[in-house]
Design an enzyme around this catalytic site. Structure first.
Site, PDB file in Angstrom:
ATOM      1  CB  CYS A   1      21.261  53.973  42.844  1.00  0.00           C
ATOM      2  SG  CYS A   1      22.573  52.905  42.304  1.00  0.00           S
TER       3      CYS A   1
ATOM      4  CD  GLN B   1      34.261  39.019  34.660  1.00  0.00           C
ATOM      5  OE1 GLN B   1      33.426  39.684  35.251  1.00  0.00           O
ATOM      6  NE2 GLN B   1      33.948  38.282  33.615  1.00  0.00           N
TER       7      GLN B   1
ATOM      8  CB  CYS C   1      28.186  38.799  31.384  1.00  0.00           C
ATOM      9  SG  CYS C   1      28.548  39.699  29.880  1.00  0.00           S
TER      10      CYS C   1
ATOM     11  CB  CYS D   1      27.841  52.092  47.057  1.00  0.00           C
ATOM     12  SG  CYS D   1      27.404  50.674  46.057  1.00  0.00           S
TER      13      CYS D   1
HETATM   14  N1  SAH Z   1      37.558  36.964  28.773  1.00  0.00           N
HETATM   15  C1  SAH Z   1      37.889  38.246  29.334  1.00  0.00           C
HETATM   16  C2  SAH Z   1      37.075  39.412  28.748  1.00  0.00           C
HETATM   17  C3  SAH Z   1      35.590  39.231  28.640  1.00  0.00           C
HETATM   18  S1  SAH Z   1      34.696  40.722  28.313  1.00  0.00           S
HETATM   19  C4  SAH Z   1      37.769  38.219  30.833  1.00  0.00           C
HETATM   20  O1  SAH Z   1      37.207  37.306  31.408  1.00  0.00           O
HETATM   21  O2  SAH Z   1      38.278  39.149  31.479  1.00  0.00           O
HETATM   22  C5  SAH Z   1      34.455  40.704  26.605  1.00  0.00           C
HETATM   23  C6  SAH Z   1      35.665  41.136  25.803  1.00  0.00           C
HETATM   24  O3  SAH Z   1      35.308  41.038  24.422  1.00  0.00           O
HETATM   25  C7  SAH Z   1      36.123  42.570  26.012  1.00  0.00           C
HETATM   26  O4  SAH Z   1      37.486  42.575  26.350  1.00  0.00           O
HETATM   27  C8  SAH Z   1      35.894  43.247  24.648  1.00  0.00           C
HETATM   28  O5  SAH Z   1      36.874  44.214  24.337  1.00  0.00           O
HETATM   29  C9  SAH Z   1      35.971  42.070  23.707  1.00  0.00           C
HETATM   30  N2  SAH Z   1      35.277  42.189  22.410  1.00  0.00           N
HETATM   31  C10 SAH Z   1      34.107  42.807  22.142  1.00  0.00           C
HETATM   32  N3  SAH Z   1      33.751  42.626  20.861  1.00  0.00           N
HETATM   33  C11 SAH Z   1      34.720  41.859  20.299  1.00  0.00           C
HETATM   34  C12 SAH Z   1      34.919  41.316  18.989  1.00  0.00           C
HETATM   35  N4  SAH Z   1      34.032  41.531  18.021  1.00  0.00           N
HETATM   36  N5  SAH Z   1      36.013  40.577  18.777  1.00  0.00           N
HETATM   37  C13 SAH Z   1      36.909  40.331  19.759  1.00  0.00           C
HETATM   38  N6  SAH Z   1      36.775  40.824  21.011  1.00  0.00           N
HETATM   39  C14 SAH Z   1      35.703  41.574  21.277  1.00  0.00           C
END
Ligand code: SAH
Length: 392
Positions: free
Chosen positions: A20, A221, A348, A97
């Protein structure tokens, strides 16, 4: 059976471990996993300053409240549902899982058992024939609301009403069912179009005292317990004061910015996000939580910050939570020009975090605090980190 743990918290061996593409640390005691992650992060980021000890989970099993399985057939025609083998398009059949929510898995197993009687054909990637490609199930950790997304190659689900009825009979806890149409030759799970066939088309969940609405396409998340730890750390690092302006860049459905806006009602939060569905959710979330000091903008975070810098606008704090690929030079350059006193980077992707911290520290910022949070137990390389940078 998979929940059986030995005294040291080592899970019984996972039957698909090694094949996996998900976990890499099955069979390794959780304490050792955390030590390994700490070492990895210190090696990468230690040069920027001291790193707090990684915050792990009390119970590191079944934390994923979003479960996605890809459907396929083996050579004998048997249905397979699970994940792709690492670096391949072969599907590993998964019936249980140890990191996925049990209820979400049960629903996928039920759907699998219903396929034959509803004559739903599995999509064949090579030939482009068949209907069902993926099933995605999301469960609100606090609310228990459940969303099922059926990813199909065409909008027509044969016997749709009876299918919905049968699925709800087996799982009355499901609160919404959505068909997502993905007719492209792509490795992306979701296509662009959603069609709600039962319930409101979204679920709600609670985090850090706020209620959040989550649509099929929005990022949310996957580990709710650790997400609260992560957001709490980010908001604490920001040390936001009344009257201050906060930018929540890459804000998704507004979770971090709204948590901050609620805690400090006198501040002003602007969230920027590329995904229009997520921004729609963020605006609804502000309204539903009666948060009047937050607004949300659809757009590219880099371009937005550049426009802010060009217009001579100010910000006191910038939250940035980019995808694993990290931020862009355009974004960071604009942040340096806007010159907020604090930048809180939620990452991340440890490698891209290192790269981006390199940029900030060369352009007038200093790393003050770094807190790794283990959002993904049993996955060796994934660690989320909150970093506080301040202007020198
Ligand atoms: N802060 C949020 C999301 C984090 S994930 C949380 O904690 O839930 C990263 C996010 O960045 C995603 O929602 C994705 O759609 C957005 N993203 C990716 N590239 C981007 C860009 N160039 N400008 C603005 N947002 C973007």
């Amino acid at each position: 059976m998979m929940d059986k743990k030995t005294e040291k918290g080592v899970p019984a061996a996972c039957p698909v471990s090694g094949r996996c593409g998900g976990c890499r640390d099955t069979g390794i005691p959780y304490e050792t996993q955390l030590r390994n992650k700490q070492k990895m992060m210190e090696k990468l980021l230690g040069g920027f300053g001291p790193l707090e000890p990684v915050i792990g989970m009390e119970d590191p099993f079944r934390y994923r409240n979003k479960v996605h399985h890809v459907f396929a057939r083996d050579k004998k025609g048997n249905v397979l549902a699970g994940c792709y083998e690492a670096r391949s398009h072969r599907v590993v059949d998964i019936k249980d899982c140890l990191i996925e929510d049990r209820k979400c898995q049960e629903i996928i197993l039920t759907i699998r058992s219903m396929l034959r009687s509803f004559r739903i054909l599995i999509y064949d990637e090579d030939r482009g024939t068949g209907l069902l490609r993926h099933v995605l199930v999301r469960r609100g950790f606090q609310t228990g609301e459940i969303m099922v997304v059926l990813v199909l190659s065409s909008p027509i689900l044969p016997g749709k009403n009876n299918f919905v009825k049968a699925l709800l009979k087996a799982h009355p806890e499901i609160t919404t069912i959505v068909i997502n149409i993905n007719d492209e030759d792509t490795s992306m799970v979701l296509g662009k179009t959603d069609k709600t066939i039962y319930g409101p088309g979204f679920i709600k969940d609670r985090l850090c005292g706020c209620t959040f609405r989550i649509s099929p396409q929005s990022f949310y998340q996957v580990n709710p317990v650790q997400t609260e730890v992560l957001y709490d750390t980010a908001v604490k690092y920001a040390d936001l004061q009344s009257g201050e302006k906060l930018i929540d860049a890459y804000c998704g459905i507004g979770t971090i910015g709204l948590t901050a806006a609620k805690r400090v009602p006198g501040c002003l939060v602007t969230g920027v996000e590329l995904n229009a569905d997520a921004v729609r959710d963020a605006k609804m979330n502000a309204r539903e939580n009666r948060i009047g000091n937050a607004r949300f903008i659809t757009g590219d975070a880099g371009r937005y910050m550049e426009a802010m810098a060009d217009a001579g606008e100010s910000a006191d704090v910038v939250f940035m939570d980019p995808p694993r690929s990290g931020s862009t030079e355009q974004f960071m350059k604009a942040v340096v020009r806007i010159a907020p006193s604090r930048v809180v980077y939620i990452s991340c992707g440890p490698e891209t975090l290192k790269r981006d911290l390199g940029y900030f520290t060369k352009h007038g910022y200093r790393v003050r605090r770094m807190q790794p949070v283990d959002m993904f137990p049993f996955t060796a390389e994934h660690v989320e980190t909150v970093v506080l940078l301040t202007r020198e």
